[in-house]
Structure formats: structure tokens, C-alpha cells
Design a protein around this motif. Structure first.
Motif, PDB file in Angstrom:
ATOM      1  N   ARG A  44       0.153  62.695  -7.626  1.00  0.00           N
ATOM      2  CA  ARG A  44       1.271  62.726  -6.683  1.00  0.00           C
ATOM      3  C   ARG A  44       1.534  61.301  -6.235  1.00  0.00           C
ATOM      4  NH1 ARG A  44       1.705  68.148  -5.731  1.00  0.00           N
ATOM      5  NH2 ARG A  44      -0.257  69.283  -5.615  1.00  0.00           N
ATOM      6  N   SER A 178       9.563  62.853   2.101  1.00  0.00           N
ATOM      7  CA  SER A 178       9.473  64.087   1.316  1.00  0.00           C
ATOM      8  C   SER A 178       9.904  63.741  -0.110  1.00  0.00           C
ATOM      9  CB  SER A 178      10.391  65.137   1.942  1.00  0.00           C
ATOM     10  OG  SER A 178      10.396  66.313   1.183  1.00  0.00           O
TER      11      SER A 178
ATOM     12  N   ASP B  10       4.224  73.691  -5.044  1.00  0.00           N
ATOM     13  CA  ASP B  10       3.428  72.739  -5.829  1.00  0.00           C
ATOM     14  C   ASP B  10       2.143  72.372  -5.084  1.00  0.00           C
ATOM     15  OD1 ASP B  10       3.158  71.181  -8.171  1.00  0.00           O
ATOM     16  OD2 ASP B  10       3.755  69.387  -7.080  1.00  0.00           O
ATOM     17  N   PHE B  11       1.933  72.960  -3.894  1.00  0.00           N
ATOM     18  CA  PHE B  11       0.717  72.746  -3.096  1.00  0.00           C
ATOM     19  C   PHE B  11       0.516  71.268  -2.762  1.00  0.00           C
ATOM     20  CE2 PHE B  11       0.386  76.183  -6.184  1.00  0.00           C
ATOM     21  CZ  PHE B  11       0.452  77.256  -5.305  1.00  0.00           C
ATOM     22  N   CYS B  12       1.609  70.601  -2.388  1.00  0.00           N
ATOM     23  CA  CYS B  12       1.547  69.155  -2.140  1.00  0.00           C
ATOM     24  C   CYS B  12       1.115  68.825  -0.719  1.00  0.00           C
ATOM     25  CB  CYS B  12       2.886  68.500  -2.453  1.00  0.00           C
ATOM     26  SG  CYS B  12       4.205  68.842  -1.265  1.00  0.00           S
ATOM     27  N   GLY B  13       1.242  69.777   0.202  1.00  0.00           N
ATOM     28  CA  GLY B  13       0.753  69.548   1.561  1.00  0.00           C
ATOM     29  C   GLY B  13       1.709  68.831   2.502  1.00  0.00           C
ATOM     30  N   THR B  14       2.938  68.600   2.071  1.00  0.00           N
ATOM     31  CA  THR B  14       3.901  67.935   2.952  1.00  0.00           C
ATOM     32  C   THR B  14       4.116  68.773   4.219  1.00  0.00           C
ATOM     33  OG1 THR B  14       4.969  66.981   1.013  1.00  0.00           O
ATOM     34  CG2 THR B  14       6.206  66.921   3.060  1.00  0.00           C
ATOM     35  N   VAL B  16       1.974  70.842   5.602  1.00  0.00           N
ATOM     36  CA  VAL B  16       0.753  70.793   6.419  1.00  0.00           C
ATOM     37  C   VAL B  16       0.761  69.550   7.305  1.00  0.00           C
ATOM     38  CG1 VAL B  16      -1.781  70.761   6.349  1.00  0.00           C
ATOM     39  CG2 VAL B  16      -0.504  71.964   4.559  1.00  0.00           C
ATOM     40  N   LEU B  43       9.573  73.111  11.161  1.00  0.00           N
ATOM     41  CA  LEU B  43       9.505  71.744  10.618  1.00  0.00           C
ATOM     42  C   LEU B  43       9.061  71.770   9.155  1.00  0.00           C
ATOM     43  CD1 LEU B  43       7.890  69.699  13.543  1.00  0.00           C
ATOM     44  CD2 LEU B  43      10.303  69.876  12.914  1.00  0.00           C
ATOM     45  N   VAL B  45       9.683  74.014   6.955  1.00  0.00           N
ATOM     46  CA  VAL B  45      10.819  74.419   6.117  1.00  0.00           C
ATOM     47  C   VAL B  45      11.708  73.205   5.849  1.00  0.00           C
ATOM     48  CG1 VAL B  45      12.828  75.950   5.966  1.00  0.00           C
ATOM     49  CG2 VAL B  45      10.769  76.722   7.163  1.00  0.00           C
ATOM     50  N   LYS B  46      11.914  72.412   6.922  1.00  0.00           N
ATOM     51  CA  LYS B  46      12.782  71.234   6.794  1.00  0.00           C
ATOM     52  C   LYS B  46      12.244  70.209   5.810  1.00  0.00           C
ATOM     53  CE  LYS B  46      15.028  71.360  11.252  1.00  0.00           C
ATOM     54  NZ  LYS B  46      14.672  71.173  12.644  1.00  0.00           N
ATOM     55  N   VAL B  47      10.952  69.915   5.877  1.00  0.00           N
ATOM     56  CA  VAL B  47      10.445  68.785   5.082  1.00  0.00           C
ATOM     57  C   VAL B  47      10.018  69.148   3.664  1.00  0.00           C
ATOM     58  CG1 VAL B  47       9.657  67.540   7.134  1.00  0.00           C
ATOM     59  CG2 VAL B  47       8.050  68.970   5.864  1.00  0.00           C
ATOM     60  N   CYS B  48       9.959  70.424   3.341  1.00  0.00           N
ATOM     61  CA  CYS B  48       9.503  70.810   1.998  1.00  0.00           C
ATOM     62  C   CYS B  48      10.386  70.172   0.929  1.00  0.00           C
ATOM     63  CB  CYS B  48       9.519  72.327   1.845  1.00  0.00           C
ATOM     64  SG  CYS B  48       9.100  72.842   0.156  1.00  0.00           S
ATOM     65  N   PRO B  49       9.793  69.438  -0.022  1.00  0.00           N
ATOM     66  CA  PRO B  49      10.603  68.765  -1.048  1.00  0.00           C
ATOM     67  C   PRO B  49      11.254  69.733  -2.037  1.00  0.00           C
ATOM     68  CG  PRO B  49       8.329  67.913  -1.021  1.00  0.00           C
ATOM     69  CD  PRO B  49       8.350  69.136  -0.171  1.00  0.00           C
ATOM     70  N   LEU B  50      10.693  70.940  -2.102  1.00  0.00           N
ATOM     71  CA  LEU B  50      11.112  71.865  -3.171  1.00  0.00           C
ATOM     72  C   LEU B  50      11.823  73.118  -2.659  1.00  0.00           C
ATOM     73  CD1 LEU B  50       7.900  71.778  -5.416  1.00  0.00           C
ATOM     74  CD2 LEU B  50      10.039  70.554  -5.776  1.00  0.00           C
ATOM     75  N   ASP B  51      12.035  73.256  -1.356  1.00  0.00           N
ATOM     76  CA  ASP B  51      12.701  74.445  -0.827  1.00  0.00           C
ATOM     77  C   ASP B  51      11.872  75.714  -1.060  1.00  0.00           C
ATOM     78  OD1 ASP B  51      14.726  75.437   0.643  1.00  0.00           O
ATOM     79  OD2 ASP B  51      16.231  75.469  -0.950  1.00  0.00           O
TER      80      ASP B  51
END
Lengths: 394, 59
Positions: A44, A178, B10-14, B16, B43, B45-51
């Protein structure tokens, strides 16, 4: 496996490995736990580093390097291209993080660190006086409690280790980048140039990058300020860009990620615990680059942690020496960069075009990253000194 | 309530990293939201890169 350790490192990225390696080098017994099945995967990361910064920390192995970079090319919203050559002494590398991260963990293990993957830490344990004295983990499906004198939280942007100990690590949404990225093959690009696209149509409050990886392959991705991505998502921006610029490229890899674009947390140590790397927010708040800074930060932490073990003193007061070391080595500069970033977030597409025009009037031999940023803050002269201090040497 | 489209994650943790109440648990390839702890700030929901995350009416 034994259940008592001097040091338990949570997270097997570059910062974790460096801290583990340096703790072990000075005599501590160290266990490093990685939640994923393999060190270094998924990647990543856009994988760019500065050569000099990396060489100061470790003997560089050619296998880690995909390409060598000698210039950047910044593209403004109206398509003005501004090329800036690097100082010949300090070029860039695009790494192969899969090999790189793996090798760092291997070096750590060769220095005496015990490494375990598929090891998820879901809690901390505390002594009667409230000091952290171990972790609750699931190692290959087995629940275990492991005790330690010091826990090092190297668990990345999503860090929960700090939170378990009461440290406030949650990011404001404006401070998260993001991001999504794709490794794209079959494209014709300059192999020695890192390209950056700025502006609303590419990446609002961030940038889009193309980093070459050799053999007509590139890491193409973008990061958007967290408060600018509720309607159109990073994946939407990347999809539009790729279909317009590289419609025939193959996508070999596609991952999402978050980048903490903020100065280092005020509190990164407590009794029996230190945070390092992305978890401590040691990423460069403008570039989003965190490999070298995280490694350096991890090294500094490892040295002080080993000292703490020797002196049998795991208190916050003692461990603060690491925080002070980091502030001098990078934290202070990140405070300046964070101030500059907050100003840059206010720039419009017209501003970017104006800056690009101004820079393109400077002959290419005389351009530098420092000069670009000096021009970028022209509306806020009070930042000039910060820019000079932050970017001198670039 | 937040609904997770897990097959897209994608389990990226953004998510979290911005959660103010630490109610999201991230494993190697699994993500869980503790709805008891969640304060519906959205928050994540807003920051998720992938929706991947979606607000759903509880009714």
C-alpha cells in the motif's frame, strides 16, 4: 514459543523491522508480530524514496530498486508541465516494497529478532500501576497473552495499539490522504521521471502520481484529502485517469490505502509503550512519503528502547528520549511541512496554473523543489522561512 | 447503521484511522463494526477510497 519478551513489536513494515533490529542489536530479546500472511504484502505504497536518506539508514541492495529517478514532472490543471531535476547527489529510487520489506524483516531476524506472520494483536495487558506489560494476540489461530517490558506499536495508519493505551491517535478527516493505486503494465512512459498531476480533476486536496517501475510498468495512484472524497471517490478519479491516459494498460495490482498527512502526534510514548512510523504519524505531510522517515524513526525508537531495557526503566519519562530524538531528526521539520500543506490545501486550480507558469519561466538548470515551493506560497510570505528551512537540501 | 460491502473492501484501514470511538476492527481480510459503540458520525463512509461503506436506515 516463549511468552516473556523484552520487546514486542506490533507490525512488520519498515519502521517495525528497523525498531526490532536496533533493539535486538543492543541486546534486547525481541518478538515482531505481523497480522498479514506475508511481510511486505500487500504493497500500500507508491514506493518512492530519496537515495541519501535511505543510504544513511541501511546498506542498499540493488534488488530493492526498480528504477532510479533523476527528475520530477509536475502537471498543472491546464496541462503546463514543469520539470525539476534532482540534485545529482540525491536522486530517487522506486523500490520493490515486496522484496524490500521482506529483506528488512530478514535482517531483523538475522540480528536475533523472532518474526511471526499471521499474528494479530487485538489488545494490550497492563500492570497494576497502569503500565503496558504485554499484548493479547491471535497467532496462527491460537489466542495467547504475551508479556513484555516494552511494546512498540508499528501498526500503521490504522494503528489501534496507541488507542488501547489511551493515546489519541484518531486522525481528522482533513489529515488523511484517501488513496488508491494500480500497477499498470504495457504503457510507454519515461523510466527516470516521477510525474505528479495536481488540481480538482485529478485529485482534490492531493495529487496523482505516476512512478515508473521499469519494463513499461508504473505505479499509478492518487490521494485525496479525506474531507474532499465523499461524493467522488479516489477509485472514481483513478478510473477516469486510466481510461483517458492508458486505456490499453493492464492492471497487475490494485490496492487502496490511507496516508496520515499530519505532523507527528504530541504523545507517542507512555509507560511501557512507544508508537513509531505511520502509527506515530511520521509521514511527510506534503509528499506522503513515509518509508525513510518511518525507518529513521523506528531506528531511533529501537536504540532508546534497548537502552531502557538495559537500565530496567520503561517509564514514559525515560522513553520520551526517543520522542526528543525524533523531534530533532524529523518531527520538527514535519511541523513546518504541515503548516505549508495546510496553506497548499487552500490553493485553487488557477493558483496551480499560475505557479506552474512562474516556475516554467525559470531555466530548468536553475529549478529546484525549494524554488517551486517558494513560488507556491507567494500569497503567504510568512511561510517563506518555513519553506526554506523545510526544503533546503532539495 | 453502517453497512459494509465486504466483497469490495481492500482492508486498508483508512476508515479505522479516522473512527473517533475505535469501533472498527480490522483483520487481514475481514472488517467488523461494533454497532453498540458506533456513534453514526459516518466519517468512515466519507473517507473510504473505494466506496465500501454505506449508511443504512435501521428500519
Amino acid at each position: 514459543m516463549k511468552s516473556n519478551w523484552d520487546v514486542i513489536v506490533v507490525g512488520g513494515g519498515p519502521a517495525g523491522s528497523m525498531s526490532a533490529l536496533h533493539s535486538a542489536k543492543y541486546g534486547a530479546s525481541v518478538l515482531m508480530l505481523e497480522k498479514d500472511r506475508e511481510i511486505g504484502v500487500p504493497v500500500r505504497c507508491a514506493e518512492g524514496v530519496g537515495v541519501v536518506g535511505l543510504q544513511k539508514l541501511i546498506k542498499v541492495d540493488e534488488r530493492w530498486i526498480k528504477t532510479k529517478i533523476d527528475k520530477i514532472d509536475i502537471i498543472s490543471p491546464n496541462n503546463t508541465s514543469v520539470k525539476v531535476k534532482f540534485d545529482t547527489k540525491d536522486n530517487g529510487y522506486i523500490l520493490d516494497r515486496r522484496i524490500f520489506d521482506n529483506d528488512l524483516a530478514l535482517l531483523a531476524s538475522q540480528s536475533g529478532v523472532t518474526v511471526k506472520t499471521k499474528s494479530y494483536v487485538h489488545g494490550l495487558t497492563f500492570s497494576e500501576n497502569g503500565s503496558v506489560n504485554g499484548v493479547k494476540a491471535n497467532i496462527l489461530g491460537k489466542e495467547v497473552n504475551l508479556s513484555s517490558k516494552i511494546v512498540i506499536g508499528a501498526d500503521g495508519v490504522e494503528s489501534r495499539i496507541g488507542r488501547f493505551a489511551g493515546l489519541k491517535t484518531a486522525l481528522k478527516i482533513r489529515d488523511i490522504g484517501s488513496s488508491v493505486q494500480a500497477v499498470v503494465s504495457g504503457i510507454d512512459i519515461d523510466q527516470n521521471t516521477m510525474k505528479f498531476y495536481v488540481g480538482e480533476k485529478y485529485a482534490p486536496g492531493g495529487y496523482l502520481w505516476i512512478f515508473p517501475k521499469g519494463n513499461n510498468i508504473a505505479n499509478i495512484g492518487l490521494g485525496i484529502s479525506g474531507n474532499r472524497c465523499d461524493i467522488k471517490k479516489p477509485k472514481d478519479f483513478l478510473g477516469i485517469f486510466l481510461s483517458k491516459h492508458f486505456p490499453n494498460g493492464s492492471i497487475l495490482n490494485y490496492v487502496a490505502g490511507g496516508v496520515p498527512l499530519v505532523k507527528t502526534l504530541d504523545k507517542i510514548v507512555t509507560d511501557g509503550l512507544v508508537l513509531i512510523g505511520d502509527a506515530a504519524r511520521t509521514v511527510n505531510p506534503i509528499s506522503g512519503g513515509g518509508i525513510v522517515s518511518g525507518m529513521n524513526n523506528g531506528k531511533l525508537a529501537g536504540i532508546r528502547v534497548a537502552e531502557a531495557i538495559k537500565e530496567n526503566n520503561f517509564t514514559e519519562k525515560f522513553l520520551k528520549k526517543y520522542k526528543d530524538d525524533w523531534y530533532k531528526a524529523g518531527g520538527k521539520n514535519h511541523e513546518r511541512l504541515y503548516k505549508i500543506k495546510n496553506f497548499i490545501l487552500s490553493l485553487t486550480d488557477n493558483d496551480f496554473d499560475h505557479i506552474a507558469k512562474k516556475v516554467s519561466m525559470i531555466p530548468i538548470e536553475k529549478r529546484s523543489v525549494l524554488k517551486v515551493f517558494k513560488l507556491a506560497v507567494w500569497r503567504k510570505p510568512s511561510l517563506i522561512l518555513d519553506v526554506v528551512k523545510a526544503f533546503s537540501g532539495f | 447503521m453502517i453497512y459494509i460491502k465486504e466483497n469490495l473492501c481492500d482492508f486498508c484501514g483508512t476508515c479505522v484511522s479516522v473512527c473517533p470511538v475505535d469501533c472498527i476492527e480490522l483483520f487481514e481480510a475481514k472488517i467488523e463494526i461494533d454497532n453498540e459503540k458506533c456513534i453514526d458520525c459516518n466519517l468512515c463512509v466519507k473517507v473510504c477510497p473505494l466506496d465500501v461503506l454505506e449508511v443504512k436506515d435501521e428500519k
